[in-house]
Design a protein around this motif. Structure first.
Motif, PDB file in Angstrom:
ATOM      1  N   ASP A   7      24.495  31.417  68.495  1.00 47.04           N
ATOM      2  CA  ASP A   7      23.930  32.273  67.159  1.00 47.04           C
ATOM      3  C   ASP A   7      25.065  32.382  66.068  1.00 47.04           C
ATOM      4  O   ASP A   7      26.128  32.729  66.467  1.00 47.04           O
ATOM      5  CB  ASP A   7      23.244  33.392  67.505  1.00 47.04           C
ATOM      6  CG  ASP A   7      21.958  33.196  68.185  1.00 47.04           C
ATOM      7  OD1 ASP A   7      21.778  32.106  68.682  1.00 47.04           O
ATOM      8  OD2 ASP A   7      21.426  34.328  68.661  1.00 47.04           O
ATOM      9  N   CYS A   8      24.764  32.294  64.843  1.00 51.21           N
ATOM     10  CA  CYS A   8      25.670  32.581  63.835  1.00 51.21           C
ATOM     11  C   CYS A   8      25.077  33.306  62.628  1.00 51.21           C
ATOM     12  O   CYS A   8      24.327  32.713  61.943  1.00 51.21           O
ATOM     13  CB  CYS A   8      26.440  31.326  63.313  1.00 51.21           C
ATOM     14  SG  CYS A   8      27.772  31.481  61.886  1.00 51.21           S
ATOM     15  N   PRO A   9      25.266  34.466  62.540  1.00 49.83           N
ATOM     16  CA  PRO A   9      24.585  35.537  61.512  1.00 49.83           C
ATOM     17  C   PRO A   9      25.285  35.146  60.032  1.00 49.83           C
ATOM     18  O   PRO A   9      24.528  35.223  59.198  1.00 49.83           O
ATOM     19  CB  PRO A   9      24.762  36.846  62.086  1.00 49.83           C
ATOM     20  CG  PRO A   9      25.823  36.880  62.662  1.00 49.83           C
ATOM     21  CD  PRO A   9      26.185  35.287  63.582  1.00 49.83           C
ATOM     22  N   GLN A  10      26.362  34.618  59.917  1.00 46.31           N
ATOM     23  CA  GLN A  10      26.925  34.380  58.838  1.00 46.31           C
ATOM     24  C   GLN A  10      27.865  32.996  58.725  1.00 46.31           C
ATOM     25  O   GLN A  10      29.130  33.068  59.281  1.00 46.31           O
ATOM     26  CB  GLN A  10      27.955  35.467  58.161  1.00 46.31           C
ATOM     27  CG  GLN A  10      26.980  36.588  58.075  1.00 46.31           C
ATOM     28  CD  GLN A  10      27.815  37.972  57.469  1.00 46.31           C
ATOM     29  OE1 GLN A  10      28.768  37.705  57.085  1.00 46.31           O
ATOM     30  NE2 GLN A  10      27.037  39.108  57.470  1.00 46.31           N
ATOM     31  N   VAL A  11      27.352  31.959  58.382  1.00 46.81           N
ATOM     32  CA  VAL A  11      27.896  30.842  58.450  1.00 46.81           C
ATOM     33  C   VAL A  11      29.104  30.657  57.555  1.00 46.81           C
ATOM     34  O   VAL A  11      30.138  30.266  58.116  1.00 46.81           O
ATOM     35  CB  VAL A  11      26.973  29.557  58.015  1.00 46.81           C
ATOM     36  CG1 VAL A  11      27.618  28.278  58.119  1.00 46.81           C
ATOM     37  CG2 VAL A  11      25.596  29.437  59.173  1.00 46.81           C
ATOM     38  N   TYR A  12      29.072  31.128  56.310  1.00 47.13           N
ATOM     39  CA  TYR A  12      30.205  30.851  55.587  1.00 47.13           C
ATOM     40  C   TYR A  12      31.453  31.778  56.011  1.00 47.13           C
ATOM     41  O   TYR A  12      32.473  31.482  56.016  1.00 47.13           O
ATOM     42  CB  TYR A  12      29.733  31.488  54.003  1.00 47.13           C
ATOM     43  CG  TYR A  12      31.109  31.166  53.091  1.00 47.13           C
ATOM     44  CD1 TYR A  12      31.329  29.772  52.811  1.00 47.13           C
ATOM     45  CD2 TYR A  12      31.910  32.256  52.808  1.00 47.13           C
ATOM     46  CE1 TYR A  12      32.498  29.578  51.846  1.00 47.13           C
ATOM     47  CE2 TYR A  12      32.929  31.955  51.989  1.00 47.13           C
ATOM     48  CZ  TYR A  12      33.020  30.665  51.499  1.00 47.13           C
ATOM     49  OH  TYR A  12      34.175  30.332  50.505  1.00 47.13           O
ATOM     50  N   GLU A  13      31.247  33.095  56.441  1.00 46.48           N
ATOM     51  CA  GLU A  13      32.197  33.968  56.997  1.00 46.48           C
ATOM     52  C   GLU A  13      32.972  33.377  58.353  1.00 46.48           C
ATOM     53  O   GLU A  13      34.145  33.363  58.146  1.00 46.48           O
ATOM     54  CB  GLU A  13      31.598  35.465  57.367  1.00 46.48           C
ATOM     55  CG  GLU A  13      31.211  36.123  56.133  1.00 46.48           C
ATOM     56  CD  GLU A  13      32.026  36.516  55.051  1.00 46.48           C
ATOM     57  OE1 GLU A  13      33.143  36.698  55.689  1.00 46.48           O
ATOM     58  OE2 GLU A  13      31.856  36.381  54.030  1.00 46.48           O
ATOM     59  N   LYS A  14      32.220  32.703  59.005  1.00 44.12           N
ATOM     60  CA  LYS A  14      32.767  31.925  60.338  1.00 44.12           C
ATOM     61  C   LYS A  14      33.475  30.669  59.910  1.00 44.12           C
ATOM     62  O   LYS A  14      34.575  30.506  60.688  1.00 44.12           O
ATOM     63  CB  LYS A  14      31.717  31.888  61.299  1.00 44.12           C
ATOM     64  CG  LYS A  14      32.377  31.489  62.587  1.00 44.12           C
ATOM     65  CD  LYS A  14      31.367  31.814  63.736  1.00 44.12           C
ATOM     66  CE  LYS A  14      32.070  31.256  65.007  1.00 44.12           C
ATOM     67  NZ  LYS A  14      31.186  31.926  66.019  1.00 44.12           N
ATOM     68  N   PHE A  15      32.888  29.873  59.174  1.00 42.33           N
ATOM     69  CA  PHE A  15      33.442  28.610  59.062  1.00 42.33           C
ATOM     70  C   PHE A  15      33.858  28.176  57.588  1.00 42.33           C
ATOM     71  O   PHE A  15      34.692  26.990  57.405  1.00 42.33           O
ATOM     72  CB  PHE A  15      32.532  27.579  59.419  1.00 42.33           C
ATOM     73  CG  PHE A  15      31.994  27.578  60.809  1.00 42.33           C
ATOM     74  CD1 PHE A  15      32.594  27.486  61.642  1.00 42.33           C
ATOM     75  CD2 PHE A  15      30.686  28.491  60.863  1.00 42.33           C
ATOM     76  CE1 PHE A  15      32.232  27.740  63.087  1.00 42.33           C
ATOM     77  CE2 PHE A  15      30.101  28.499  62.075  1.00 42.33           C
ATOM     78  CZ  PHE A  15      30.863  28.144  63.390  1.00 42.33           C
ATOM     79  N   ARG A  16      33.815  29.043  56.784  1.00 41.31           N
ATOM     80  CA  ARG A  16      34.477  28.793  55.295  1.00 41.31           C
ATOM     81  C   ARG A  16      33.673  27.665  54.408  1.00 41.31           C
ATOM     82  O   ARG A  16      34.270  27.209  53.670  1.00 41.31           O
ATOM     83  CB  ARG A  16      35.861  28.795  55.161  1.00 41.31           C
ATOM     84  CG  ARG A  16      36.578  29.932  55.646  1.00 41.31           C
ATOM     85  CD  ARG A  16      36.404  31.036  54.478  1.00 41.31           C
ATOM     86  NE  ARG A  16      37.074  32.151  54.941  1.00 41.31           N
ATOM     87  CZ  ARG A  16      36.504  33.530  54.868  1.00 41.31           C
ATOM     88  NH1 ARG A  16      35.398  33.571  54.444  1.00 41.31           N
ATOM     89  NH2 ARG A  16      37.478  34.379  55.206  1.00 41.31           N
ATOM     90  N   TYR A  17      32.572  27.548  54.959  1.00 43.14           N
ATOM     91  CA  TYR A  17      31.717  26.652  54.104  1.00 43.14           C
ATOM     92  C   TYR A  17      30.016  26.866  54.701  1.00 43.14           C
ATOM     93  O   TYR A  17      29.902  27.537  55.850  1.00 43.14           O
ATOM     94  CB  TYR A  17      31.777  25.131  54.496  1.00 43.14           C
ATOM     95  CG  TYR A  17      31.748  24.778  55.800  1.00 43.14           C
ATOM     96  CD1 TYR A  17      32.618  24.696  56.825  1.00 43.14           C
ATOM     97  CD2 TYR A  17      30.514  23.975  56.284  1.00 43.14           C
ATOM     98  CE1 TYR A  17      32.425  24.339  57.904  1.00 43.14           C
ATOM     99  CE2 TYR A  17      30.299  23.622  57.485  1.00 43.14           C
ATOM    100  CZ  TYR A  17      31.363  23.644  58.636  1.00 43.14           C
ATOM    101  OH  TYR A  17      31.133  23.222  59.692  1.00 43.14           O
ATOM    102  N   HIS A  18      29.266  26.529  53.722  1.00 44.21           N
ATOM    103  CA  HIS A  18      27.746  26.872  54.104  1.00 44.21           C
ATOM    104  C   HIS A  18      26.856  25.466  54.228  1.00 44.21           C
ATOM    105  O   HIS A  18      25.673  25.682  54.137  1.00 44.21           O
ATOM    106  CB  HIS A  18      27.250  27.834  53.399  1.00 44.21           C
ATOM    107  CG  HIS A  18      27.732  27.889  51.737  1.00 44.21           C
ATOM    108  ND1 HIS A  18      27.197  26.833  51.000  1.00 44.21           N
ATOM    109  CD2 HIS A  18      28.473  28.696  51.181  1.00 44.21           C
ATOM    110  CE1 HIS A  18      27.626  27.224  50.049  1.00 44.21           C
ATOM    111  NE2 HIS A  18      28.415  28.047  50.160  1.00 44.21           N
ATOM    112  N   ASP A  19      27.494  24.415  53.766  1.00 42.07           N
ATOM    113  CA  ASP A  19      26.429  23.119  53.642  1.00 42.07           C
ATOM    114  C   ASP A  19      26.550  22.537  54.893  1.00 42.07           C
ATOM    115  O   ASP A  19      27.643  22.155  55.540  1.00 42.07           O
ATOM    116  CB  ASP A  19      26.922  22.338  52.630  1.00 42.07           C
ATOM    117  CG  ASP A  19      26.852  23.003  51.297  1.00 42.07           C
ATOM    118  OD1 ASP A  19      25.823  23.470  51.088  1.00 42.07           O
ATOM    119  OD2 ASP A  19      27.953  22.797  50.192  1.00 42.07           O
ATOM    120  N   ILE A  20      25.359  22.010  55.481  1.00 42.16           N
ATOM    121  CA  ILE A  20      25.149  21.649  56.663  1.00 42.16           C
ATOM    122  C   ILE A  20      24.155  20.312  56.188  1.00 42.16           C
ATOM    123  O   ILE A  20      23.166  20.578  56.033  1.00 42.16           O
ATOM    124  CB  ILE A  20      24.635  22.228  57.852  1.00 42.16           C
ATOM    125  CG1 ILE A  20      25.610  23.165  58.362  1.00 42.16           C
ATOM    126  CG2 ILE A  20      24.319  21.346  59.119  1.00 42.16           C
ATOM    127  CD1 ILE A  20      25.060  24.515  59.266  1.00 42.16           C
TER     128      ILE A  20
END
Length: 73
Positions: A7-20
């Motif tokens: 699970d990932c509660p904050q995509v941007y915080e973890k990967f520095r992008y939010h577009d999939i």
């Protein structure tokens, strides 16, 4: 290309992008949310290939969080 198994509660915080833009669900069932912390519009993804975000019902590629669906009551 990346592989997610948790699970990932904050995509941007973890990967520095939010577009999939596309996704291939190999096993399990997942829920994408358009907001961080499992909020906002939800998209249910069962195993299969999603070549573009519209394949899972989204109007854009922004994903704020995602988690595995575990309870089907």
């Amino acid at each position: 290309m990346m592989e997610f198994t948790e699970d990932c509660p904050q995509v941007y915080e973890k990967f520095r992008y939010h577009d999939i833009h596309s996704c291939n669900v190999l096993e399990g069932h997942w829920i994408f949310y358009d907001e961080p912390n499992y909020k906002g519009r939800q998209y249910y993804l069962k195993p299969g290939e999603y070549r573009r975000c519209s394949d899972w019902g989204a109007v854009n590629s922004r994903v704020g969080s995602f988690r595995r669906a575990t309870d089907f009551q």
